[in-house]
Scaffold this active site. Structure first.
Site, PDB file in Angstrom:
ATOM      1  N   VAL A 139       1.116  -1.208   0.129  1.00  0.00           N
ATOM      2  CA  VAL A 139       0.039   0.138  -0.009  1.00  0.00           C
ATOM      3  C   VAL A 139       0.878   1.330   0.164  1.00  0.00           C
ATOM      4  O   VAL A 139       1.361   1.727   1.118  1.00  0.00           O
ATOM      5  CB  VAL A 139      -0.915   0.084   1.068  1.00  0.00           C
ATOM      6  CG1 VAL A 139      -1.716   0.977   1.239  1.00  0.00           C
ATOM      7  CG2 VAL A 139      -1.772  -1.373   1.114  1.00  0.00           C
ATOM      8  N   PRO A 140       1.269   1.901  -1.160  1.00  0.00           N
ATOM      9  CA  PRO A 140       2.313   2.696  -1.399  1.00  0.00           C
ATOM     10  C   PRO A 140       2.108   4.168  -0.922  1.00  0.00           C
ATOM     11  O   PRO A 140       2.077   5.051  -1.668  1.00  0.00           O
ATOM     12  CB  PRO A 140       2.493   2.646  -2.910  1.00  0.00           C
ATOM     13  CG  PRO A 140       1.205   2.528  -3.544  1.00  0.00           C
ATOM     14  CD  PRO A 140       0.460   1.827  -2.451  1.00  0.00           C
ATOM     15  N   CYS A 141       1.966   4.292   0.612  1.00  0.00           N
ATOM     16  CA  CYS A 141       1.752   5.695   0.879  1.00  0.00           C
ATOM     17  C   CYS A 141       3.084   6.546   0.897  1.00  0.00           C
ATOM     18  O   CYS A 141       2.906   7.768   1.199  1.00  0.00           O
ATOM     19  CB  CYS A 141       1.389   5.684   2.523  1.00  0.00           C
ATOM     20  SG  CYS A 141       2.560   4.680   3.567  1.00  0.00           S
ATOM     21  N   HIS A 142       4.253   5.817   0.583  1.00  0.00           N
ATOM     22  CA  HIS A 142       5.493   6.773   0.124  1.00  0.00           C
ATOM     23  C   HIS A 142       4.877   7.587  -1.128  1.00  0.00           C
ATOM     24  O   HIS A 142       5.965   8.409  -1.543  1.00  0.00           O
ATOM     25  CB  HIS A 142       6.615   5.831   0.060  1.00  0.00           C
ATOM     26  CG  HIS A 142       6.505   4.926  -1.097  1.00  0.00           C
ATOM     27  ND1 HIS A 142       5.608   3.559  -0.845  1.00  0.00           N
ATOM     28  CD2 HIS A 142       6.923   4.762  -2.569  1.00  0.00           C
ATOM     29  CE1 HIS A 142       5.997   2.890  -2.300  1.00  0.00           C
ATOM     30  NE2 HIS A 142       6.539   3.738  -3.135  1.00  0.00           N
ATOM     31  N   ARG A 143       4.093   7.126  -2.023  1.00  0.00           N
ATOM     32  CA  ARG A 143       3.984   8.160  -2.913  1.00  0.00           C
ATOM     33  C   ARG A 143       2.996   9.262  -2.978  1.00  0.00           C
ATOM     34  O   ARG A 143       2.825   9.848  -3.884  1.00  0.00           O
ATOM     35  CB  ARG A 143       3.273   7.138  -4.211  1.00  0.00           C
ATOM     36  CG  ARG A 143       4.137   6.017  -4.619  1.00  0.00           C
ATOM     37  CD  ARG A 143       3.464   4.975  -5.714  1.00  0.00           C
ATOM     38  NE  ARG A 143       4.248   4.018  -5.894  1.00  0.00           N
ATOM     39  CZ  ARG A 143       3.867   2.838  -6.347  1.00  0.00           C
ATOM     40  NH1 ARG A 143       2.555   2.743  -6.795  1.00  0.00           N
ATOM     41  NH2 ARG A 143       4.634   1.886  -6.626  1.00  0.00           N
TER      42      ARG A 143
END
Length: 281
Positions: free
Chosen positions: A250-254
Site C-alpha cells: 500500500v504505497p503511502c510513500h507516493r
C-alpha cells in the site's frame, strides 16, 4: 429493517458519477434509483462508476456500511447498535455481508482481534529488517525497521488480543508463498500480494486509491483528497497514510506535500526517499 431512504441533492451535480456517489453516501439507493436520478442507463452507470471509483455502486455501498460498522466497533459501541446504525437490516445480514470482509466477527474486531490467528515472521529484505504478518485472508502488516523487538511490539500493539504465532521464514506452508510475494514487491518487482486491510471506511478508500497510483508517480495529500471527492480532507488523508500498516504494497510513500516536500512517513523519511528514487529511476 427496511432499506434506508435517500433524497437527491437539491443542487444537481454536473457529473452524473459524482451525483451517484453522493446519493450512495446519503442513503441506500438501488441501481435503478441511481440510473433514474443520473439520467444514465443502469448498465452504462455501472460500467462508468466502476471505471471511475474502482467499485460497482453495490460494492461502494457495502464498503461504506462496513466502514461505518468498523468505526462504531472501534469506538466501543455494542454490536447490535453498531449493525443497525451501519444499515444492516438484521444480525444475519451483518454476518453474511460484514463478517467475511472483516476477516473476523464484529465482536472479535471490537475486541482487538481476540482469537484471530495471525502468523508472522521476521526477514531481511532489500529495505532492511522486515516483519510480515498475515491472517487467513492476506497480509495484514508489513513493518520496516532495524530492531526486532520494536517490530514485534508494533504488531502486538496493533493486534493486542489476536493469536499471534511466530513461524520460521520459508518453513511455513501458509506464510512462505506470501513472504516470497512480499519480498518481490519490496525489491521493486511485480508480484500479487493479497492483503487484509482493516480500517475505517475512509481509510480503506485512501488505501485503495494509493494502490492505483502508478509506480514512479506521486500525488499530494490535497490531490488525493480531491480524487476521493473530499477536497477538505487532506489532513484525514495524511492520517490514513500514517495508519497504513502495509509498507510498500500500500504505497503511502507516493503521497507528498503540495509544495513537493516529502511530508511524513511511518517508516522514516530516508526510506521514503529511497523508494521514490528507485521508482523514478
Amino acid at each position: 429493517m427496511p432499506r434506508r431512504s435517500f433524497s437527491a441533492p437539491t443542487a444537481i451535480a454536473a457529473d452524473p458519477l459524482d451525483l451517484a456517489r453522493r446519493l450512495l453516501d446519503e442513503g441506500e439507493p438501488s441501481l435503478a434509483d441511481l440510473a433514474s436520478h443520473t439520467g444514465l442507463s443502469a448498465s452504462h452507470l455501472q460500467r462508468r462508476f466502476r471505471a471511475r471509483f474502482g467499485l460497482s455502486p453495490a460494492e461502494y455501498l457495502a464498503r461504506k456500511k462496513l466502514g461505518t460498522l468498523k468505526a462504531a466497533l472501534r469506538e466501543g459501541r455494542d454490536v447490535t447498535t453498531a449493525l443497525y446504525d451501519a444499515g444492516y437490516g438484521s444480525p444475519s445480514r451483518l454476518y453474511e455481508q460484514g463478517a467475511a470482509k472483516l476477516g473476523m466477527t464484529p465482536a472479535t474486531y471490537r475486541a482487538g482481534g481476540r482469537g484471530v490467528a495471525i502468523r508472522w515472521t521476521l526477514v531481511d529484505t532489500v529495505l532492511g529488517r522486515t516483519l510480515v504478518a498475515a491472517t487467513e485472508r492476506g497480509i495484514c502488516a508489513i513493518e520496516l525497521g532495524e530492531d526486532d523487538t520494536a517490530l514485534e511490539r508494533r504488531l502486538r500493539d496493533e493486534f493486542p488480543h489476536a493469536q499471534l504465532e511466530r513461524v520460521e521464514a520459508g518453513r511455513d506452508d501458509f506464510l512462505a508463498p506470501r513472504l516470497q510475494a512480499v519480498a518481490e514487491r519490496l525489491a521493486g518487482r511485480e508480484a500479487d500480494v493479497p492483503v487484509d486491510l482493516l480500517g475505517t471506511g475512509f481509510q480503506q478508500r485512501v488505501w485503495d486509491a494509493l494502490m492505483k497510483v502508478p509506480e514512479g508517480e506521486t500525488v499530494s495529500y490535497a490531490g488525493l483528497a480531491r480524487q476521493l471527492g473530499a477536497p477538505r480532507a487532506a489532513r484525514a488523508v495524511a492520517s490514513a497514510c500514517a495508519h497504513n500498516r502495509i509498507a510498500v504494497v500500500v504505497p503511502c510513500h507516493r503521497v507528498i506535500r503540495g509544495d513537493g516536500s516529502l511530508g511524513g512517513y511511518r517508516w522514516g523519511l530516508p526510506r521514503k526517499q529511497q523508494l521514490l528514487a528507485r521508482e523514478r529511476g
